[in-house]
Design an enzyme around this catalytic site. Structure first.
Site, PDB file in Angstrom:
ATOM      1  N   HIS A   1     -37.271   8.978 -28.464  1.00  0.00           N
ATOM      2  CA  HIS A   1     -38.539   8.659 -29.222  1.00  0.00           C
ATOM      3  C   HIS A   1     -38.844   6.991 -29.264  1.00  0.00           C
ATOM      4  CE1 HIS A   1     -41.745   9.361 -31.687  1.00  0.00           C
ATOM      5  NE2 HIS A   1     -41.387   8.835 -32.821  1.00  0.00           N
TER       6      HIS A   1
ATOM      7  N   SER B   1     -44.889   5.349 -33.010  1.00  0.00           N
ATOM      8  CA  SER B   1     -45.124   6.773 -33.616  1.00  0.00           C
ATOM      9  C   SER B   1     -46.278   6.863 -34.464  1.00  0.00           C
ATOM     10  CB  SER B   1     -43.749   7.285 -34.210  1.00  0.00           C
ATOM     11  OG  SER B   1     -43.971   8.807 -34.201  1.00  0.00           O
TER      12      SER B   1
ATOM     13  N   ASP C   1     -40.201  11.236 -24.225  1.00  0.00           N
ATOM     14  CA  ASP C   1     -40.406  11.240 -25.945  1.00  0.00           C
ATOM     15  C   ASP C   1     -40.607  12.884 -26.596  1.00  0.00           C
ATOM     16  OD1 ASP C   1     -41.419  10.982 -28.382  1.00  0.00           O
ATOM     17  OD2 ASP C   1     -41.795   8.966 -27.816  1.00  0.00           O
TER      18      ASP C   1
END
Length: 542
Positions: free
Chosen positions: A511, A263, A481
Site C-alpha cells: 500500500h 490513501s 496496492d
C-alpha cells in the site's frame, strides 16, 4: 509514502461496528507490525464506559447535518482564528506509548465547528511539529501530512514516520495533525471495549435471516452509540477537514499549502486542491483513492485489489493462485461453521481470519506472517491469525480497543450519502464473489452495513477534486496496492484536470510507493517537494 507501522493498522473504510475493517473505501496507514507513539493523549477508551468526548462548547446534544451547503463557499474564518498564536509546548505520552523526543512540539489550533457559522463554537485540533534541520534561507515552509484512514492520528504517527522523511526535513517543518473527530481532536467514540469484542462474533457475511438481522442490528447499535458525540457528528466531514488544512496553512504562516497525503489523505488533498486551487503548493498524493468510483465502485475496486495482491502472494509461494484461493475459501468456510481455538480464551472465526489476511497484504514484508498464520490454522490453531486481526482492529494485550475505526466511520458516513439497500447488496454478491472469492463477500455486504441507519445524512456520491488553475499535483500509484488499486491514480490525475494531475507509477507491492524501497520513486518525489521539479506525466518506476 506508504508508511510502515508496527502494530498493523491498515486502511480502508472499516467495519468498526463489528470490530473488523472490511476496506470499503481507501484507507490509511500501512502496517507491518506495531503502532507509533504520539503526542497529546487521546481517549483510548479503556474499560467499557463507552464514553464519548464532550461536545464542543456551545454545541447541541443531538447530531445534525452540516448547515453549510456543500456547493457554496462559506464566509472566511474570522481574523481571531486565522491570526491565532499557537502555544507550542512539550508533547505528552499517549496510552501505552512514551512521549516523543524534545525535537517535537505540540499545540492545539482552534477552528470553527461549522464553517457556515465561523464566529460560532470552535473545535480544538491537535498538531505536532518538528523544525526543519537546514538553514532558515533553505527552509521552504511547513509540510503537512495525513496518513490516511479516515481516522488515523497524525499526532501519534508523525514522530514514528519522521525518519522516513529525513530528506524532506532538511527544508520543511514536518507537521502532523489529528483531523476533527479523531483522537486528540475531540475524537468520536461510539462503543466500549466489551461491546466491541462482543461484536466480533457478528457474521459479516450473513448466510441466514437471523445472521442478517444481527448484522444490521449491530450497525444500528453502533450508529446510536455515535450520537453521544452530539453536534460534532455532523461536522467531521472531509470538506471541513480541507478547510481546516487551509486554516492551518494560514496560522503556520505559509502562503501555499505543501502537503503529503497517503490513501484517504489523497482524497483530502484532492478536495483541498478543488476548494483552494490558488493556495495549493506542492501536493503529493500517494496510494490514491479513485474519486470517480462511488461507494459500491470503491468496494469493487478493493475486491479486485486485494485479490490481485493475494494472487501475487500465492505465486511467490509457488502456488497456482486459483488453487491457493480455493484452499483459503475452504478454510474460511470451515471457520464459518466452527471457529478455531487459540492460545487464549477467544476463538478465530471467519471474519477475524479474513481481517488477518487483509492485514498482511498491505506490505510484502508481512507475507511471511500470512504463511505462518495459514499454516497454523490448517493445523487447528488460530492464535497467529487472531493476533494479526487484533493488530488491525487496534486491540491491545489487555483487551482495550482504539477508537480510530469509530472516527473513520463517522467521517466516511458523513461524506458519502450512498446507502445501498440489503436487496441491492444481495443482488450483487455473486459479482463481488467473482471479483474475489476471499474478500468479495465481505466488501459486498459492507456496502449495506457500513452506514446502515446512520444518524446523520451524507453529502456526496463522489467528491469533486477538479482543480483548474492549481499548480501541478504529483499523484503516485503502485501496481500492487491492495487497498487503493493503482488505476485510481490515473483517474485522480484526470479529475484534477489537464496540467494539474501528474501521474507517477511504481511497479511494486504493498500500500503506497514513497518510502517502500524504490529509489526512483523517492528521488522523484523528493525533487518535486524540495526543488519543484515536475516529472513527466506517466513516468514509471520499476
Amino acid at each position: 509514502m506508504a508508511p510502515k507501522v508496527s502494530r498493523a493498522r491498515a486502511g480502508g473504510r472499516t467495519r468498526a461496528g463489528t470490530g473488523v475493517r472490511t476496506l470499503t473505501l481507501a484507507a490509511a496507514v500501512v502496517l507491518t507490525a506495531g503502532l507509533a507513539t504520539g503526542c497529546t493523549a487521546p481517549d483510548k477508551g479503556g474499560g467499557d464506559g463507552g464514553g464519548a468526548p464532550n461536545p464542543p462548547s456551545g454545541s447541541a446534544s443531538r447530531p445534525t447535518a452540516p448547515s453549510e451547503p456543500r456547493t457554496a463557499s462559506p464566509p472566511p474564518p474570522p481574523s481571531s482564528l486565522t491570526t491565532q498564536h499557537l502555544d507550542w509546548g512539550r508533547c505528552r505520552a499517549t496510552t501505552g506509548s512514551p512521549a516523543p523526543g524534545s525535537d517535537w512540539r505540540c499545540a492545539t489550533l482552534k477552528a470553527p465547528l461549522d464553517y457556515a457559522k465561523p464566529d460560532g463554537p470552535t473545535i480544538g485540533l491537535a498538531l505536532i511539529r518538528t523544525a526543519a534541520r537546514g538553514s532558515e534561507d533553505d527552509r521552504i515552509g511547513s509540510l503537512l501530512f495525513n496518513f490516511g484512514g479516515p481516522g488515523g492520528s497524525g499526532v501519534d504517527l508523525m514522530p514514528a514516520f519522521a525518519p522516513q522523511y529525513a530528506k524532506l526535513r532538511e527544508r520543511y517543518d514536518l507537521v502532523g495533525f489529528d483531523p476533527r473527530g479523531v483522537s486528540a481532536s475531540e475524537g468520536v467514540r461510539c462503543r466500549g471495549d466489551k461491546d466491541t469484542q462482543a461484536a466480533e462474533a457478528v457474521d459479516l457475511t450473513p448466510d441466514t435471516a437471523a445472521e442478517e438481522t444481527a448484522y444490521l442490528k449491530d450497525a444500528t447499535d453502533f450508529g446510536a452509540g455515535c450520537k453521544k458525540a452530539g453536534r460534532l457528528l455532523g461536522h467531521v466531514s472531509t470538506i471541513e477537514a480541507a478547510r481546516d488544512l487551509d486554516l492551518m496553512r494560514q496560522v503556520l504562516g505559509d502562503d501555499e499549502l505543501h502537503y503529503m497525503g497517503v490513501s484517504y489523505g489523497t482524497e483530502l488533498g484532492g478536495i483541498y486542491a478543488h476548494l483552494f486551487p490558488k493556495k495549493a503548493g506542492r501536493l503529493v498524493l500517494d496510494a490514491v483513492v479513485d474519486p470517480t468510483a462511488g461507494r459500491v465502485g470503491q468496494a469493487e475496486n478493493q475486491a479486485r485489489g486485494f485479490q490481485r495482491a493475494l494472487d501475487h502472494y500465492l505465486t511467490s509461494r509457488g502456488k497456482d493462485p486459483k488453487e491457493g484461493t480455493r484452499e483459503i475459501v475452504a478454510l474460511l468456510k470451515r471457520l464459518d461453521e466452527r471457529p478455531l481455538p487459540t492460545a487464549g480464551d477467544r476463538e478465530l472465526n471467519e471474519s477475524l481470519a479474513t481481517t488477518a489476511m487483509a492485514v498482511t497484504l498491505y506490505s510484502k514484508n508481512s507475507w511471511p506472517a500470512l504463511t505462518r498464520g495459514l499454516r497454523d490454522a490448517e493445523k487447528g490453531d488460530g492464535t497467529a491469525l487472531l493476533a494479526l486481526a487484533d493488530s488491525y482492529n487496534d486491540r491491545d494485550a489487555r483487551g482495550h480497543y482504539g477508537t480510530a475505526s469509530h472516527s473513520q466511520r463517522a467521517i466516511s458516513c458523513l461524506d458519502d450519502k450512498t446507502r445501498p439497500t440489503t436487496a441491492r447488496t444481495k443482488a450483487r454478491l455473486a459479482h463481488f464473489r467473482a471479483l474475489s472469492p476471499v474478500f468479495g463477500p465481505y466488501m459486498g455486504w459492507d456496502t449495506a452495513g457500513w452506514c446502515h441507519d446512520w444518524p446523520v445524512p451524507g453529502q456526496w456520491d463522489d467528491p469533486d477534486v477538479s482543480a483548474p488553475g492549481a499548480a501541478p499535483v504529483l499523484v503516485v500509484g503502485n501496481t500492487g496496492d491492495p487497498a487503493t488499486p493503482y488505476e485510481g491514480a490515473r483517474r485522480m490525475a484526470d479529475e484534477l484536470g489537464e496540467g494539474v494531475g501528474v501521474e507517477l507509477t511504481w511497479k511494486g507491492e504493498g500500500h503506497g510507493a514513497y518510502g517502500s524501497g524504490s529509489a526512483c520513486v523517492d528521488s522523484t518525489v523528493n525533487a518535486y517537494l524540495l526543488e519543484g521539479r515536475i516529472p513527466r506525466d506517466g513516468k514509471v518506476c520499476s
